[in-house]
Design a protein around this motif. Structure first.
Motif, PDB file in Angstrom:
ATOM      1  N   ARG A 138      35.312  35.357  35.806  1.00 19.87           N
ATOM      2  CA  ARG A 138      34.292  36.409  35.865  1.00 19.87           C
ATOM      3  C   ARG A 138      33.249  36.245  34.764  1.00 19.87           C
ATOM      4  O   ARG A 138      32.059  36.510  34.959  1.00 19.87           O
ATOM      5  CB  ARG A 138      34.946  37.779  35.735  1.00 19.87           C
ATOM      6  N   GLU A 139      33.696  35.815  33.595  1.00 22.82           N
ATOM      7  CA  GLU A 139      32.787  35.654  32.460  1.00 22.82           C
ATOM      8  C   GLU A 139      32.076  34.316  32.486  1.00 22.82           C
ATOM      9  O   GLU A 139      31.347  33.974  31.557  1.00 22.82           O
ATOM     10  CB  GLU A 139      33.576  35.825  31.160  1.00 22.82           C
ATOM     11  N   ARG A 140      32.329  33.528  33.544  1.00 21.37           N
ATOM     12  CA  ARG A 140      31.670  32.244  33.773  1.00 21.37           C
ATOM     13  C   ARG A 140      31.983  31.228  32.684  1.00 21.37           C
ATOM     14  O   ARG A 140      31.210  30.296  32.442  1.00 21.37           O
ATOM     15  CB  ARG A 140      30.154  32.443  33.940  1.00 21.37           C
ATOM     16  N   ARG A 141      33.147  31.385  32.047  1.00 19.01           N
ATOM     17  CA  ARG A 141      33.644  30.355  31.137  1.00 19.01           C
ATOM     18  C   ARG A 141      34.339  29.257  31.919  1.00 19.01           C
ATOM     19  O   ARG A 141      34.540  28.155  31.404  1.00 19.01           O
ATOM     20  CB  ARG A 141      34.602  30.963  30.116  1.00 19.01           C
ATOM     21  N   LEU A 142      34.749  29.561  33.151  1.00 13.56           N
ATOM     22  CA  LEU A 142      35.363  28.602  34.058  1.00 13.56           C
ATOM     23  C   LEU A 142      34.639  28.647  35.395  1.00 13.56           C
ATOM     24  O   LEU A 142      34.089  29.675  35.785  1.00 13.56           O
ATOM     25  CB  LEU A 142      36.840  28.935  34.303  1.00 13.56           C
ATOM     26  N   ASP A 143      34.685  27.520  36.110  1.00 10.35           N
ATOM     27  CA  ASP A 143      34.213  27.469  37.494  1.00 10.35           C
ATOM     28  C   ASP A 143      35.385  27.508  38.466  1.00 10.35           C
ATOM     29  O   ASP A 143      35.257  28.028  39.576  1.00 10.35           O
ATOM     30  CB  ASP A 143      33.405  26.187  37.723  1.00 10.35           C
ATOM     31  N   VAL A 144      36.509  26.933  38.042  1.00 12.81           N
ATOM     32  CA  VAL A 144      37.725  26.875  38.862  1.00 12.81           C
ATOM     33  C   VAL A 144      38.913  27.102  37.936  1.00 12.81           C
ATOM     34  O   VAL A 144      38.905  26.645  36.787  1.00 12.81           O
ATOM     35  CB  VAL A 144      37.877  25.503  39.555  1.00 12.81           C
ATOM     36  N   GLY A 145      39.934  27.796  38.430  1.00 13.59           N
ATOM     37  CA  GLY A 145      41.134  27.991  37.620  1.00 13.59           C
ATOM     38  C   GLY A 145      42.370  28.061  38.492  1.00 13.59           C
ATOM     39  O   GLY A 145      42.287  28.445  39.672  1.00 13.59           O
ATOM     40  N   LEU A 146      43.498  27.672  37.941  1.00 13.61           N
ATOM     41  CA  LEU A 146      44.764  27.734  38.675  1.00 13.61           C
ATOM     42  C   LEU A 146      45.483  29.038  38.343  1.00 13.61           C
ATOM     43  O   LEU A 146      45.687  29.371  37.173  1.00 13.61           O
ATOM     44  CB  LEU A 146      45.653  26.543  38.312  1.00 13.61           C
ATOM     45  N   LEU A 147      45.848  29.776  39.398  1.00 15.27           N
ATOM     46  CA  LEU A 147      46.579  31.034  39.268  1.00 15.27           C
ATOM     47  C   LEU A 147      48.005  30.851  39.764  1.00 15.27           C
ATOM     48  O   LEU A 147      48.251  30.082  40.685  1.00 15.27           O
ATOM     49  CB  LEU A 147      45.909  32.129  40.104  1.00 15.27           C
ATOM     50  N   ASN A 148      48.923  31.576  39.157  1.00  5.65           N
ATOM     51  CA  ASN A 148      50.320  31.603  39.607  1.00  5.65           C
ATOM     52  C   ASN A 148      50.706  33.002  40.037  1.00  5.65           C
ATOM     53  O   ASN A 148      50.160  33.989  39.547  1.00  5.65           O
ATOM     54  CB  ASN A 148      51.286  31.228  38.473  1.00  5.65           C
ATOM     55  N   ASP A 149      51.669  33.092  40.925  1.00  5.43           N
ATOM     56  CA  ASP A 149      52.433  34.321  41.073  1.00  5.43           C
ATOM     57  C   ASP A 149      53.851  33.964  41.505  1.00  5.43           C
ATOM     58  O   ASP A 149      54.129  32.832  41.880  1.00  5.43           O
ATOM     59  CB  ASP A 149      51.763  35.329  42.011  1.00  5.43           C
ATOM     60  N   TYR A 150      54.741  34.916  41.355  1.00  2.00           N
ATOM     61  CA  TYR A 150      56.157  34.723  41.664  1.00  2.00           C
ATOM     62  C   TYR A 150      56.598  35.810  42.632  1.00  2.00           C
ATOM     63  O   TYR A 150      55.959  36.862  42.734  1.00  2.00           O
ATOM     64  CB  TYR A 150      57.006  34.822  40.396  1.00  2.00           C
ATOM     65  N   ASP A 151      57.748  35.569  43.287  1.00  2.00           N
ATOM     66  CA  ASP A 151      58.328  36.628  44.118  1.00  2.00           C
ATOM     67  C   ASP A 151      58.522  37.903  43.300  1.00  2.00           C
ATOM     68  O   ASP A 151      58.308  39.007  43.789  1.00  2.00           O
ATOM     69  CB  ASP A 151      59.681  36.182  44.679  1.00  2.00           C
ATOM     70  N   ALA A 152      58.942  37.722  42.043  1.00  2.00           N
ATOM     71  CA  ALA A 152      59.233  38.874  41.186  1.00  2.00           C
ATOM     72  C   ALA A 152      57.980  39.508  40.611  1.00  2.00           C
ATOM     73  O   ALA A 152      58.044  40.616  40.067  1.00  2.00           O
ATOM     74  CB  ALA A 152      60.155  38.439  40.037  1.00  2.00           C
TER      75      ALA A 152
END
Length: 286
Positions: A138-152
């Protein structure tokens, strides 16, 4: 004419709830944020916020503008992507944020392939916990990023971000090879190696252990899974590790499969999917 930077602040306020939180996220002072929002009200010609002491609430007009502002920002991303696509190919800076294990295992081959195919592309990688990626986008420090989530710990729905799936993997309980342990429920009396507070891995471990009826007894804190596995192998405790980290496990570590999975997604600002640099990275990773 409505100022785009001020529209971003209005969207931040809608998402974060307070001017203080917006100021913290943008590295502004609260006074500066208030001044910019007041200027936006003058541009709009209508009251957007109702102030009561230090608290603010959206007026009906403010709510309408915040809703439309999200679409405006996405349309600007689409426009930038279309202009970039009109050039000869992927070029210029591409700022990528990824967690340490992905930097070590997933990104190198993709970076090599992109560098060979698109020499005008300037690839810049930053190690970042998945919990920090949305704000960096959102702050435009990145163009692409990897996100994680878990079942928990299912991932948040971010209305201003889009993503595509990259990886779905099992999670293991890593224990020292000589430690008798049948699974999570039996690990309540053991020492644990936890990630730093505030990270997704830390939160997931707390939730998983709570579901088994105990709070982990923390002995060490480490964020990189290679370090975690080295500590487990040295008999210093147990920890949760995803399959992506398994190649780093020494022979002194035993891995117990769990009914828990981790999902990784490639995220970017809504409207940016057609940007040639972003689509090239997605193709290289997937």
């Amino acid at each position: 004419m409505l100022d785009v930077r001020r529209l971003r602040l209005l969207c931040d306020l809608d998402r974060l709830g307070t001017i203080a939180a917006v100021a913290l996220a943008r590295s502004y002072t609260p006074s500066a944020v208030s001044q910019q929002l007041a200027a936006l009200e003058r541009e709009a010609g209508v009251a957007l916020l109702e102030r009561s002491g230090r608290r603010v609430a959206f007026t009906a007009a403010g709510r309408v503008l915040a809703t439309h502002a999200a679409g405006v920002l996405a349309a600007l991303e689409q426009t930038e992507a279309a202009l970039a696509a009109a050039r000869t190919g992927p070029a210029g800076p591409l700022r990528i944020g990824a967690f340490p294990t992905a930097v070590r295992t997933l990104l190198p081959a993709a970076l090599v392939a992109l560098g060979r195919a698109y020499p005008a592309l300037e690839l810049m990688v930053t190690e970042l916990d998945p919990a920090d990626v949305p704000a960096a986008l959102r702050e435009r420090r990145l163009d692409v990023g990897l996100l994680n989530d878990y079942d928990a710990a299912p991932g948040e729905v971010h209305a201003d971000l889009d993503s595509v799936p990259l990886l779905d993997e099992p999670v293991f309980l890593a224990v020292p090879a000589g430690t008798p342990c049948a699974g999570l429920r039996a690990a309540g009396d053991l020492d644990w190696i936890l990630a730093s507070a505030g990270t997704l891995c830390h939160e997931v471990t707390l939730r998983v252990c709570a579901a088994q009826g105990f709070t982990p007894r923390v002995r060490h804190r480490a964020d990189d899974f290679a370090t975690v596995l080295a500590l487990v192998g040295a008999g210093q405790g147990v920890s949760l590790v995803p399959q992506l980290a398994v190649p780093a496990a020494p022979a002194t570590v035993r891995l117990i499969p769990l009914a828990l999975r981790r999902r990784t997604r490639i995220a970017y600002r809504r409207g940016a999917a057609a940007h040639p640099a972003i689509s090239a990275l997605i193709a290289a990773l997937t």
